[in-house]
Design an enzyme around this catalytic site. Structure first.
Site, mmCIF file in Angstrom:
data_model
loop_
_atom_site.group_PDB
_atom_site.id
_atom_site.type_symbol
_atom_site.label_atom_id
_atom_site.label_comp_id
_atom_site.label_asym_id
_atom_site.label_seq_id
_atom_site.Cartn_x
_atom_site.Cartn_y
_atom_site.Cartn_z
ATOM 1 N N LYS A 184 0.839 -1.198 0.000
ATOM 2 C CA LYS A 184 0.000 0.000 0.000
ATOM 3 C C LYS A 184 0.875 1.248 0.000
ATOM 4 O O LYS A 184 1.588 1.519 0.969
ATOM 5 C CB LYS A 184 -0.915 0.047 1.230
ATOM 6 C CG LYS A 184 -1.976 1.141 1.032
ATOM 7 C CD LYS A 184 -2.563 1.671 2.307
ATOM 8 C CE LYS A 184 -1.745 2.722 2.971
ATOM 9 N NZ LYS A 184 -1.692 4.025 2.272
ATOM 10 N N GLU A 258 10.235 0.601 10.401
ATOM 11 C CA GLU A 258 11.250 1.626 10.184
ATOM 12 C C GLU A 258 10.550 2.955 10.433
ATOM 13 O O GLU A 258 9.718 3.376 9.642
ATOM 14 C CB GLU A 258 11.803 1.514 8.759
ATOM 15 C CG GLU A 258 13.157 2.142 8.610
ATOM 16 C CD GLU A 258 13.034 3.553 8.109
ATOM 17 O OE1 GLU A 258 12.984 4.478 8.973
ATOM 18 O OE2 GLU A 258 12.980 3.750 6.887
ATOM 19 N N CYS A 292 13.625 10.315 7.137
ATOM 20 C CA CYS A 292 13.604 9.804 8.521
ATOM 21 C C CYS A 292 14.987 9.872 9.156
ATOM 22 O O CYS A 292 15.099 10.042 10.367
ATOM 23 C CB CYS A 292 13.065 8.390 8.556
ATOM 24 S SG CYS A 292 13.789 7.334 7.317
ATOM 25 N N GLU A 389 10.390 14.973 15.581
ATOM 26 C CA GLU A 389 10.742 14.872 14.166
ATOM 27 C C GLU A 389 9.917 15.903 13.403
ATOM 28 O O GLU A 389 8.692 15.795 13.336
ATOM 29 C CB GLU A 389 10.418 13.455 13.671
ATOM 30 C CG GLU A 389 10.872 13.210 12.255
ATOM 31 C CD GLU A 389 10.597 11.792 11.771
ATOM 32 O OE1 GLU A 389 9.489 11.277 11.996
ATOM 33 O OE2 GLU A 389 11.504 11.211 11.162
HETATM 34 P P1 NDP Z 1 2.036 7.770 8.577
HETATM 35 O O1 NDP Z 1 2.871 6.955 9.480
HETATM 36 O O2 NDP Z 1 0.629 8.035 8.952
HETATM 37 O O3 NDP Z 1 1.979 7.078 7.133
HETATM 38 C C1 NDP Z 1 2.812 6.054 6.674
HETATM 39 C C2 NDP Z 1 1.988 5.012 5.916
HETATM 40 O O4 NDP Z 1 1.139 4.302 6.798
HETATM 41 C C3 NDP Z 1 1.061 5.595 4.881
HETATM 42 O O5 NDP Z 1 0.961 4.715 3.780
HETATM 43 C C4 NDP Z 1 -0.253 5.672 5.627
HETATM 44 O O6 NDP Z 1 -1.343 5.761 4.793
HETATM 45 C C5 NDP Z 1 -0.221 4.377 6.387
HETATM 46 N N1 NDP Z 1 -1.059 4.334 7.572
HETATM 47 C C6 NDP Z 1 -1.583 5.361 8.302
HETATM 48 N N2 NDP Z 1 -2.270 4.883 9.361
HETATM 49 C C7 NDP Z 1 -2.168 3.531 9.312
HETATM 50 C C8 NDP Z 1 -2.632 2.470 10.130
HETATM 51 N N3 NDP Z 1 -3.329 2.715 11.235
HETATM 52 N N4 NDP Z 1 -2.335 1.192 9.792
HETATM 53 C C9 NDP Z 1 -1.597 0.926 8.701
HETATM 54 N N5 NDP Z 1 -1.128 1.893 7.882
HETATM 55 C C10 NDP Z 1 -1.398 3.175 8.178
HETATM 56 O O7 NDP Z 1 2.781 9.106 8.285
HETATM 57 P P2 NDP Z 1 2.126 10.508 7.824
HETATM 58 O O8 NDP Z 1 2.113 10.534 6.379
HETATM 59 O O9 NDP Z 1 0.825 10.760 8.507
HETATM 60 O O10 NDP Z 1 3.185 11.552 8.396
HETATM 61 C C11 NDP Z 1 3.087 12.020 9.744
HETATM 62 C C12 NDP Z 1 4.448 12.194 10.341
HETATM 63 O O11 NDP Z 1 5.113 10.949 10.369
HETATM 64 C C13 NDP Z 1 5.366 13.095 9.548
HETATM 65 O O12 NDP Z 1 5.212 14.415 9.892
HETATM 66 C C14 NDP Z 1 6.715 12.578 9.920
HETATM 67 O O13 NDP Z 1 7.145 13.175 11.106
HETATM 68 C C15 NDP Z 1 6.477 11.126 10.161
HETATM 69 N N6 NDP Z 1 6.885 10.277 9.022
HETATM 70 C C16 NDP Z 1 8.011 9.572 9.153
HETATM 71 C C17 NDP Z 1 8.439 8.785 8.117
HETATM 72 C C18 NDP Z 1 9.681 8.005 8.242
HETATM 73 O O14 NDP Z 1 10.164 7.482 7.252
HETATM 74 N N7 NDP Z 1 10.212 7.878 9.407
HETATM 75 C C19 NDP Z 1 7.720 8.698 6.855
HETATM 76 C C20 NDP Z 1 6.501 9.459 6.837
HETATM 77 C C21 NDP Z 1 6.135 10.219 7.887
HETATM 78 P P3 NDP Z 1 -1.786 7.207 4.207
HETATM 79 O O15 NDP Z 1 -0.594 8.002 3.934
HETATM 80 O O16 NDP Z 1 -2.434 6.844 2.975
HETATM 81 O O17 NDP Z 1 -2.654 7.786 5.257
#
Ligand code: NDP
Length: 481
Positions: A184, A258, A292, A389
């Site tokens: 996904k 991760e 990240c 972060e």
């Molecule tokens: P999320 O952790 O919400 O998103 C990452 C992925 O998980 C997306 O595909 C999201 O779907 C999906 N997802 C969301 N909720 C669930 C769930 N309950 N179960 C399974 N999958 C889920 O990150 P965000 O995009 O909301 O970003 C928020 C913050 O997270 C950022 O500001 C940043 O600080 C951090 N972040 C960190 C990352 C890293 O690599 N460490 C990467 C991205 C964000 P969808 O996007 O479609 O909602």
């Protein structure tokens, strides 16, 4: 600040990509309609709607998992490892052949500069497929036990910051070890995953080996919770990672997480300042800081603080912000309006808590989501901008006097994904890196990646490794090596 050179626009043509007005899901080797609703994906640099994609329902997820299970049992699991490798090599070559198309599409959907999608994301994604293609028929010799066996169906959820590269980090090792996948992509960046689905068709990958189910958080939740998924691999926020760990607890599912980071980039007084400045810029402004492992906490030895900061500000003043498709652009658009709100909020909290904000003079485009490169000084370890972060182009500067203080401050975080050390002394590199609680530590460089090198975190940055020999173990049966 006036720049040394005036750059004429050098736009990359977007005519190479053919974005369809709408997309279905990629299940069992075909694009099919979903049973749920749809959502729009937007170019963050212009707010233009690029396409309409499907929001996968739990029924759709179930269909995809069943297709992956069939493919695992009937075709991919029993296939000779060398033949699996051939498919992976084919995919890797197709990614190279279609590299420009992937790069342009990634920049359109994500907002990152074409220079990065062209020179980093897409070549690295291809490199991951090449690397893992080579492993497919050598797993017996990977030191992971005799005849290691795959887990089955992997449910993979990826974020929006490196859509194509995260897809490669997830899919390549899963396939090389004989698993099938349902992936996904993130809500805001589904397009390169859908283009990858076309590549799977072009490579004649057997139906069901790779399934792409687009959607938002709820779709991810259904995938993670599906009872017939054997392995969950997630990259994203620590908050969602925690929720996933809870939902997987007590099941047979294997899990790798991760998550976030708040890396220290430590500069000692004997470091070559100009080189360090380049590394600091690369550490925090690469991909608009949506990284990240970004070097978001600069720890600088007090004696060189003023000199380094002046040099850093001069350099930041030369960064070009704007159209991601312009080949001269250094900093592109913030991926979503929500992320921009978060960056603004944390920056305002930084000021309210007493840190000093510095931004270069720059003109931001009228449309789209933008945030200028930002440096906070007078930051203390207790400030939110030093702890949370930000996931944006925001650097917090702290100082230290002794190596021990540098290590203590660097490790003073709930995260542990990456760190950097800048010094002329080899012995100091070895002694400091040994004491840093971070999964990856760079010395005299930052944000360097290679498929042969394992990547992953300590503490709230998650567990499990991706890449290298260690990354294979996460998709094979046996103890967690
Ligand atoms: P999320 O952790 O919400 O998103 C990452 C992925 O998980 C997306 O595909 C999201 O779907 C999906 N997802 C969301 N909720 C669930 C769930 N309950 N179960 C399974 N999958 C889920 O990150 P965000 O995009 O909301 O970003 C928020 C913050 O997270 C950022 O500001 C940043 O600080 C951090 N972040 C960190 C990352 C890293 O690599 N460490 C990467 C991205 C964000 P969808 O996007 O479609 O909602």
């Amino acid at each position: 600040m006036t720049s040394l050179f005036e750059y004429a626009p050098a736009p990359e043509s977007r005519s190479i990509v053919d974005v369809r007005p709408s997309y279905g899901l990629f299940v069992d080797g075909e694009f099919t309609d979903g049973t749920g609703s749809t959502m729009k994906t937007v170019n963050p640099a212009t707010e233009e709607v690029l396409s309409e994609v499907t929001v996968g329902s739990s029924e759709d997820v179930d269909r995809a998992v069943r297709a992956a299970r069939r493919a695992f049992t009937r075709v991919w699991g029993p296939m000779r490892p060398a033949d699996r490798g051939k498919y992976l090599f084919r995919i890797a070559r197709l990614l190279q052949e279609r590299a420009r198309e992937f790069a342009v599409l990634e920049s359109l959907d994500n907002g990152k500069p074409i220079r990065e999608s062209r020179d980093f994301d897409v070549p690295q994604a291809a490199a991951h497929f090449f690397h893992h293609a080579g492993w497919a028929d050598k797993l017996d010799h990977a030191g992971l036990g005799p005849a290691p066996r795959p887990l089955g169906v992997a449910g993979q959820v990826i974020p929006w910051n490196f859509p194509m590269l995260m897809l490669a980090w997830k899919i390549a090792p899963a396939l090389a070890t004989g698993n099938t996948v349902v992936l996904k992509p993130a809500e805001t960046t589904p397009l390169t995953a859908l283009l990858f689905a076309e590549v799977c068709q072009q490579a004649d990958l057997p139906p069901g080996v790779v399934n792409i189910v687009t959607g938002a958080g709820e779709t991810g939740r259904s995938l993670v919770a599906h009872p017939d998924v054997d392995k969950v691999a997630f990259t994203g926020s620590t908050e969602v990672g925690r929720e996933i760990a809870r939902s997987v607890a007590g099941t047979q599912k294997r899990l790798t997480l991760e998550l976030g980071g708040k890396a220290a980039n430590i500069v000692f007084d004997d470091a070559p300042i100009d080189q360090a400045v380049e590394g600091i810029v690369r550490g925090i402004f690469f991909n608009q800081g949506h990284v990240c492992c970004a070097g978001s906490r600069l720890l600088v030895q007090e004696s060189v603080h003023d000199e380094l900061l002046a040099s850093l500000q001069r350099r930041i003043g030369t960064l070009r912000i704007g159209d991601p498709l312009d080949k001269n652009t250094d900093i592109g658009a913030i991926n979503s309006a929500e992320q921009l709100v978060r960056i603004r909020e944390l920056s305002e909290i930084g000021e309210a808590e007493g840190a000093r904000r510095w931004q270069p003079e720059c003109t931001l485009p009228d449309r789209g989501w933008w945030f200028p490169p930002t440096v906070f000084t007078d930051v203390s370890a207790a400030h939110r901008i030093a702890r949370d972060e930000v996931f944006g182009p925001v650097l917090s500067v702290l100082t230290f006097r002794t190596p021990d203080e540098a290590v203590a401050k660097a490790n003073n975080t709930t995260y542990g994904l990456s760190a950097g050390v800048w010094t002329e002394k080899g012995s100091r590199i070895l002694s400091i890196t040994d004491r840093l609680r971070a999964g990856v530590v760079w010395a005299n460089t930052f944000n360097e990646f290679d498929p042969t090198s394992p990547f992953g975190g300590y503490k709230q940055s998650g567990y499990g490794r991706e890449g290298g020999r260690q990354g294979l173990a996460a998709y094979l049966q046996g103890d967690d090596r």
